[in-house]
Each structure stands twice: as structure tokens, then as C-alpha cells.
Design a protein around this motif. Structure first.
Motif, short mmCIF file in Angstrom:
data_model
loop_
_atom_site.label_atom_id
_atom_site.label_comp_id
_atom_site.label_asym_id
_atom_site.label_seq_id
_atom_site.Cartn_x
_atom_site.Cartn_y
_atom_site.Cartn_z
N SER A 79 15.84 -51.48 -37.02
CA SER A 79 15.68 -52.64 -37.95
C SER A 79 15.50 -53.58 -38.16
O SER A 79 15.07 -54.69 -39.40
CB SER A 79 16.63 -51.76 -39.26
N LEU A 134 11.90 -55.84 -38.77
CA LEU A 134 11.40 -55.27 -40.16
C LEU A 134 11.90 -56.89 -40.86
O LEU A 134 12.44 -58.24 -40.86
CB LEU A 134 11.89 -54.68 -40.85
N ILE A 190 13.16 -46.46 -40.57
CA ILE A 190 12.75 -46.83 -38.96
C ILE A 190 13.95 -46.36 -37.89
O ILE A 190 13.28 -46.49 -37.37
CB ILE A 190 12.63 -48.60 -39.15
#
Length: 239
Positions: free
Chosen positions: A77, A80, A180
Motif C-alpha cells: 500500500s 500507491l 492491494i
């Protein structure tokens, strides 16, 4: 950056909690003690002398060097929305402030400019011995784990939470989202977005409250000016 240091005293102590100090050479006042031969004249409290007619010496808290261990979240994560790159910039600022007191990377020894994100994320810390000194944890705080238990285990912690503006305030009302971290998908609408924002607000409050009772906390949005944000939220302080 030698002008600043990382704050290690709790920014939000428990009710009734007192700081235990030992006398020594430092910056913070500890107590007045009757003047004894050999005391440095510059530490005499002349105001106390004016009130009492007796000489007193000002004693200050000792400043023991802190040892900082930096943990940089490298879980999926963090990759991102520019979070990883921004978190690395934050880490460099903090390590620069901590060099004189001892800056170490988790599992990598003394910090010498290398960046070592931990791909397993903060959950790795749950099953490992607590490091000595202060743990500086840079993460988005989105891993599914018992954060209160983790922070209390670390005991002395500086939590810097890095999030993207889009995560804090989603700019959509309908979307198909994919996690994700675990790969699951979910369709969301206006109700789910409002529920997410309410849950996130509670999550941030718990992180902030727990971390400040154990040390300090800052929430940084990707793109925020780093030093002003860390100073404003109490993670950095002037020496």
C-alpha cells in the motif's frame, strides 16, 4: 538540520503521570539546591537570593543520548499515490536530526544514507523483540493489525503516518476498489464512502492518542512541507 531534534518525551501523557528526571547537565530545569562550594556561579539563582537572602544553584535535567531505530514501511500500500517516495524524504529529514544521538535502520545497522523499506510492513514488529531506545515508525497505518498493541509493545515510539490526500478525502462516490494488500475487490457507493471516512477518522484518532502517550505522532499528507509539518505536530523540536 542540527537546529532540530526528534521529540522523545510524550506529547500527551497519561492523566496524573509525572516525568521522572535525574539531575545533570541539560536544558530543562530540575530543582533548586543550596549553593555548595565549587558550584558554577553562572548557575546561581539570583532571584531566589533576592527573596530569601540565601544562595541557591539551579540544577538541570540530564540529557541522555537517545538511540533511534527507524522502521520504513515497504508494504504494497505504500507504493500507491507517491507515499513511498515521500516517506523516504521524511526519513532522510528525521535521520539527519538524529545523527548525533544515534540513528539506526531496522535490521540494517547504523544509518549511513541507505534506505531499507521493510516489505513485510509493521506486522513484522509484532513477533520480534522490542528494539532499545526509540522506534521511529514511518507508515501509512493501513495494515490490518492491532495498532494499539503494537505501539504499546514498542513502548517508546515516534509514529509518522504518511497518507495521500485521496485516501483522506476520496473524490468519488462510486467505484470498484481493489485491496492491494490482499487482492479482494469491492464495489462502493456513497454510503460506503461515508462509512470509510467515519472509520478512518476513528482509526486516526486511536493512532494519534496512543502514539502521543508513548512519544509523538504526526500525520503527513504527500506533498506537505516536511519540517513545518513535523514541528507543528510535535515530532520535531528546537534544540
Amino acid at each position: 538540520m542540527t537546529r532540530y531534534r526528534i521529540r522523545t518525551r510524550p506529547t500527551q501523557p497519561f492523566a496524573g503521570e509525572r516525568t521522572q528526571a535525574i539531575p545533570g547537565r541539560g536544558l530543562e530545569f530540575y530543582e533548586l539546591r543550596g549553593y555548595a562550594q565549587g558550584d558554577e556561579p553562572r548557575f546561581i539563582d539570583w532571584r531566589a537570593y533576592a527573596r530569601t537572602g540565601r544562595l541557591y544553584t539551579r540544577i538541570f535535567q540530564a540529557e541522555a543520548p537517545a538511540r533511534f531505530t527507524f522502521f520504513l514501511d515497504g508494504s504494497p500500500s505504500m507504493k500507491l499515490l507517491g507515499k513511498q517516495v515521500y516517506a523516504e524524504r521524511v526519513l532522510r529529514v528525521l535521520t539527519d536530526c538524529a545523527k548525533s544521538e544515534g540513528a539506526f535502520m531496522w535490521g540494517g545497522g547504523r544509518y549511513r544514507g541507505q534506505l531499507e523499506p521493510v516489505v513485510q510492513g509493521p506486522s513484522l514488529l509484532m513477533n520480534l523483540p522490542r528494539p532499545s531506545g526509540v522506534t521511529v515508525l514511518l507508515t501509512d497505518g493501513l495494515d490490518e493489525l492491532d495498532w494499539s498493541r503494537l505501539l504499546q509493545k514498542l513502548r517508546h515510539v515516534v509514529l509518522v503516518q504518511v497518507m495521500a490526500p485521496e485516501e483522506l478525502s476520496p473524490g468519488f462516490t462510486e467505484a470498484l476498489l481493489q485491496d492491494i494488500e490482499v487482492g479482494s475487490r469491492m464495489e462502493v457507493g456513497e454510503v460506503e464512502v461515508k462509512g470509510y471516512q467515519a472509520a478512518l477518522e476513528q482509526h486516526l484518532l486511536r493512532l494519534r492518542t496512543t502514539a502521543r502517550r508513548l512519544g509523538s505522532y504526526a500525520l503527513l499528507r504527500v506533498g506537505d512541507p516536511i519540517v513545518p509539518a513535523l514541528l507543528r505536530q510535535g515530532v520535531l523540536e528546537e534544540r
